[in-house]
Design a protein around this motif. Structure first.
Motif, PDB file in Angstrom:
ATOM      1  N   PHE A 172      -7.460   4.026  -0.730  1.00  0.00           N
ATOM      2  CA  PHE A 172      -8.555   3.765   0.200  1.00  0.00           C
ATOM      3  C   PHE A 172      -9.278   2.476  -0.163  1.00  0.00           C
ATOM      4  O   PHE A 172      -9.577   1.644   0.703  1.00  0.00           O
ATOM      5  N   VAL A 173      -9.531   2.284  -1.470  1.00  0.00           N
ATOM      6  CA  VAL A 173     -10.191   1.053  -1.901  1.00  0.00           C
ATOM      7  C   VAL A 173      -9.328  -0.158  -1.555  1.00  0.00           C
ATOM      8  O   VAL A 173      -9.806  -1.169  -1.019  1.00  0.00           O
ATOM      9  N   TYR A 174      -8.002  -0.035  -1.833  1.00  0.00           N
ATOM     10  CA  TYR A 174      -7.080  -1.138  -1.513  1.00  0.00           C
ATOM     11  C   TYR A 174      -7.090  -1.432  -0.017  1.00  0.00           C
ATOM     12  O   TYR A 174      -7.159  -2.588   0.407  1.00  0.00           O
ATOM     13  N   GLY A 175      -7.052  -0.362   0.796  1.00  0.00           N
ATOM     14  CA  GLY A 175      -7.066  -0.549   2.246  1.00  0.00           C
ATOM     15  C   GLY A 175      -8.353  -1.183   2.729  1.00  0.00           C
ATOM     16  O   GLY A 175      -8.345  -2.038   3.618  1.00  0.00           O
ATOM     17  N   MET A 176      -9.497  -0.802   2.104  1.00  0.00           N
ATOM     18  CA  MET A 176     -10.777  -1.397   2.500  1.00  0.00           C
ATOM     19  C   MET A 176     -10.783  -2.891   2.190  1.00  0.00           C
ATOM     20  O   MET A 176     -11.248  -3.700   2.998  1.00  0.00           O
ATOM     21  N   VAL A 177     -10.273  -3.263   1.007  1.00  0.00           N
ATOM     22  CA  VAL A 177     -10.222  -4.695   0.651  1.00  0.00           C
ATOM     23  C   VAL A 177      -9.341  -5.446   1.642  1.00  0.00           C
ATOM     24  O   VAL A 177      -9.660  -6.547   2.097  1.00  0.00           O
ATOM     25  N   LEU A 178      -8.207  -4.812   2.018  1.00  0.00           N
ATOM     26  CA  LEU A 178      -7.292  -5.444   2.979  1.00  0.00           C
ATOM     27  C   LEU A 178      -7.986  -5.669   4.316  1.00  0.00           C
ATOM     28  O   LEU A 178      -7.930  -6.775   4.887  1.00  0.00           O
ATOM     29  N   VAL A 179      -8.691  -4.640   4.807  1.00  0.00           N
ATOM     30  CA  VAL A 179      -9.377  -4.760   6.101  1.00  0.00           C
ATOM     31  C   VAL A 179     -10.472  -5.812   6.026  1.00  0.00           C
ATOM     32  O   VAL A 179     -10.638  -6.636   6.937  1.00  0.00           O
ATOM     33  N   MET A 180     -11.209  -5.835   4.894  1.00  0.00           N
ATOM     34  CA  MET A 180     -12.281  -6.827   4.764  1.00  0.00           C
ATOM     35  C   MET A 180     -11.714  -8.235   4.743  1.00  0.00           C
ATOM     36  O   MET A 180     -12.293  -9.163   5.331  1.00  0.00           O
ATOM     37  N   LEU A 203       0.838  -1.212   0.000  1.00  0.00           N
ATOM     38  CA  LEU A 203       0.000   0.000   0.000  1.00  0.00           C
ATOM     39  C   LEU A 203       0.865   1.251   0.000  1.00  0.00           C
ATOM     40  O   LEU A 203       0.605   2.207  -0.741  1.00  0.00           O
ATOM     41  N   MET A 204       1.927   1.244   0.819  1.00  0.00           N
ATOM     42  CA  MET A 204       2.808   2.420   0.857  1.00  0.00           C
ATOM     43  C   MET A 204       3.494   2.628  -0.492  1.00  0.00           C
ATOM     44  O   MET A 204       3.610   3.754  -0.974  1.00  0.00           O
ATOM     45  N   GLY A 205       3.953   1.533  -1.114  1.00  0.00           N
ATOM     46  CA  GLY A 205       4.596   1.668  -2.414  1.00  0.00           C
ATOM     47  C   GLY A 205       3.636   2.196  -3.458  1.00  0.00           C
ATOM     48  O   GLY A 205       3.992   3.050  -4.271  1.00  0.00           O
ATOM     49  N   MET A 206       2.383   1.714  -3.401  1.00  0.00           N
ATOM     50  CA  MET A 206       1.389   2.173  -4.370  1.00  0.00           C
ATOM     51  C   MET A 206       1.080   3.646  -4.160  1.00  0.00           C
ATOM     52  O   MET A 206       0.940   4.413  -5.122  1.00  0.00           O
ATOM     53  N   PHE A 207       0.997   4.066  -2.903  1.00  0.00           N
ATOM     54  CA  PHE A 207       0.735   5.482  -2.624  1.00  0.00           C
ATOM     55  C   PHE A 207       1.877   6.359  -3.137  1.00  0.00           C
ATOM     56  O   PHE A 207       1.642   7.412  -3.727  1.00  0.00           O
ATOM     57  N   CYS A 208       3.114   5.883  -2.931  1.00  0.00           N
ATOM     58  CA  CYS A 208       4.279   6.638  -3.415  1.00  0.00           C
ATOM     59  C   CYS A 208       4.250   6.728  -4.937  1.00  0.00           C
ATOM     60  O   CYS A 208       4.535   7.772  -5.514  1.00  0.00           O
ATOM     61  N   LEU A 209       3.862   5.628  -5.608  1.00  0.00           N
ATOM     62  CA  LEU A 209       3.823   5.620  -7.073  1.00  0.00           C
ATOM     63  C   LEU A 209       2.748   6.554  -7.601  1.00  0.00           C
ATOM     64  O   LEU A 209       2.943   7.244  -8.595  1.00  0.00           O
ATOM     65  N   LEU A 210       1.590   6.606  -6.916  1.00  0.00           N
ATOM     66  CA  LEU A 210       0.465   7.367  -7.461  1.00  0.00           C
ATOM     67  C   LEU A 210       0.535   8.836  -7.120  1.00  0.00           C
ATOM     68  O   LEU A 210       0.065   9.677  -7.874  1.00  0.00           O
ATOM     69  N   SER A 211       1.106   9.191  -5.987  1.00  0.00           N
ATOM     70  CA  SER A 211       0.956  10.567  -5.520  1.00  0.00           C
ATOM     71  C   SER A 211       2.158  11.439  -5.852  1.00  0.00           C
ATOM     72  O   SER A 211       2.071  12.642  -5.686  1.00  0.00           O
ATOM     73  N   ARG A 212       3.252  10.855  -6.323  1.00  0.00           N
ATOM     74  CA  ARG A 212       4.411  11.685  -6.628  1.00  0.00           C
ATOM     75  C   ARG A 212       4.463  11.974  -8.116  1.00  0.00           C
ATOM     76  O   ARG A 212       3.930  11.209  -8.922  1.00  0.00           O
ATOM     77  N   ARG A 213       5.138  13.066  -8.477  1.00  0.00           N
ATOM     78  CA  ARG A 213       5.322  13.374  -9.883  1.00  0.00           C
ATOM     79  C   ARG A 213       6.768  13.249 -10.311  1.00  0.00           C
ATOM     80  O   ARG A 213       7.064  13.263 -11.502  1.00  0.00           O
ATOM     81  N   ALA A 230      -5.077   9.273  -6.019  1.00  0.00           N
ATOM     82  CA  ALA A 230      -4.169   8.422  -5.251  1.00  0.00           C
ATOM     83  C   ALA A 230      -4.817   7.986  -3.950  1.00  0.00           C
ATOM     84  O   ALA A 230      -4.800   6.803  -3.590  1.00  0.00           O
ATOM     85  N   VAL A 231      -5.443   8.946  -3.248  1.00  0.00           N
ATOM     86  CA  VAL A 231      -6.097   8.596  -1.987  1.00  0.00           C
ATOM     87  C   VAL A 231      -7.254   7.647  -2.236  1.00  0.00           C
ATOM     88  O   VAL A 231      -7.478   6.700  -1.480  1.00  0.00           O
ATOM     89  N   GLY A 232      -7.986   7.863  -3.355  1.00  0.00           N
ATOM     90  CA  GLY A 232      -9.110   6.990  -3.659  1.00  0.00           C
ATOM     91  C   GLY A 232      -8.671   5.553  -3.890  1.00  0.00           C
ATOM     92  O   GLY A 232      -9.216   4.618  -3.291  1.00  0.00           O
ATOM     93  N   VAL A 233      -7.665   5.377  -4.733  1.00  0.00           N
ATOM     94  CA  VAL A 233      -7.191   4.020  -5.032  1.00  0.00           C
ATOM     95  C   VAL A 233      -6.655   3.352  -3.770  1.00  0.00           C
ATOM     96  O   VAL A 233      -6.968   2.189  -3.480  1.00  0.00           O
TER      97      VAL A 233
END
Lengths: 104, 175
Positions: free
Chosen positions: B100-108, A17-27, B95-98
């Motif tokens: 968040f969805v990933y985190g929700m699937v993980l929690v579920m 999740l952290m890696g994905m956030f870094c990939l999506l939110s940085r430019r 980014a937050v949306g994607v």
């Protein structure tokens, strides 16, 4: 006795999740490649845990292939970034297509 | 709670904390250094899971080669004023949306997992055993991976020679 395998999966999932956030939110292209590295490392952690869970060496074999693929990927990716920098003078993903950097 | 599980939780906290610090740094040198700490933690985790060869490879390849390559590139390219804003607004929401969805699937998945699996027993594979297994059962994959590394080497050489279209004239190169 270490821990149940589900907790290893939770650790790998949070790392991914952290890696994905870094990939999506940085430019910055370098930070995006760094995010890819974190994601690959998270999958390797999950595979090594699975090797211990089922007492089979296949998981460790897959992890060694993941490390090799990560090395190839990062060398190609950084070579491309240097190529892009020489051509456009920037490593910002939003500035590559146009001359002026779009600041939103 | 055995000493192994205590070690696992300590390493998990170390890895998650250093990775979280790394992905939010503006200074890329700091991010790379924190990621080196994270990869050292992953190597210790591999050792705890009974993979000493992979632990050594993680330190040598990930923390050693790959991160040093990142440091070279960060120091080679000039990037002043690029990281003024950490999160561009246009990218922040998707980014937050994607995530968040990933985190929700993980929690579920965690919540729905009611099977009470026993903790994994500690075991270790000797590097010699692992190497013999690798070359007996996965020799074709080893060859393919070595081919992939060779292709990556050739590709990077080609990219590096090309100089990105803005080739300098020959007289300038010769000087």
């Amino acid at each position: 006795m270490i821990v149940p395998y589900s907790q290893v999966l939770v650790l790998a999932g949070l790392l991914f999740l952290m890696g994905m956030f870094c990939l999506l939110s940085r430019r910055n292209l370098i930070m995006m490649v760094l995010g890819l590295e974190i994601m690959l490392n998270a999958s390797a952690v999950a595979f090594v845990g699975a090797a211990l869970r089922w007492q089979h060496l296949d998981g460790q074999a897959v992890a060694i292939f993941i490390i090799a693929v990560a090395a190839a990927e990062v060398s190609i990716g950084l070579g491309l970034i240097v190529w892009i920098y020489r051509r456009t003078g920037t490593v910002d993903a939003g500035c590559i297509e146009s001359d002026a950097c779009r600041i939103d | 709670m055995t000493i192994y599980s205590t070690l696992f939780y300590l390493l998990a906290v170390l890895i998650l904390a250093s990775t979280a610090i790394a992905v939010t740094r503006r200074n890329m040198v700091h991010a790379v250094i924190y990621l080196v700490i994270s990869f050292f933690g992953s190597a210790l985790l591999f050792y705890l899971f009974g993979a000493p060869l992979l632990a050594a490879l993680e330190v040598i390849i990930y923390a050693g080669a790959i991160m040093i390559l990142f440091l070279f590139i960060v120091m080679m390219l000039r990037m002043e004023g690029l990281e003024d804003r950490l999160f561009p607004l246009k990218q922040w929401l998707p980014a937050v949306g994607v995530c968040f969805v990933y985190g929700m699937v993980l929690v579920m998945l965690i919540v729905s997992d009611t099977t009470d699996a026993p903790p994994m027993p500690a075991a270790a594979a000797a590097p010699a055993t692992f190497g013999q297994f690798l070359f007996q059962r996965h020799w074709l994959a080893i060859e393919i991976v070595s081919m992939l590394l060779l292709i990556a080497l050739v590709g990077v050489l080609r990219l590096g020679r090309d100089a990105g279209g803005k080739t300098r004239p020959e007289s300038e190169v010769a000087q």
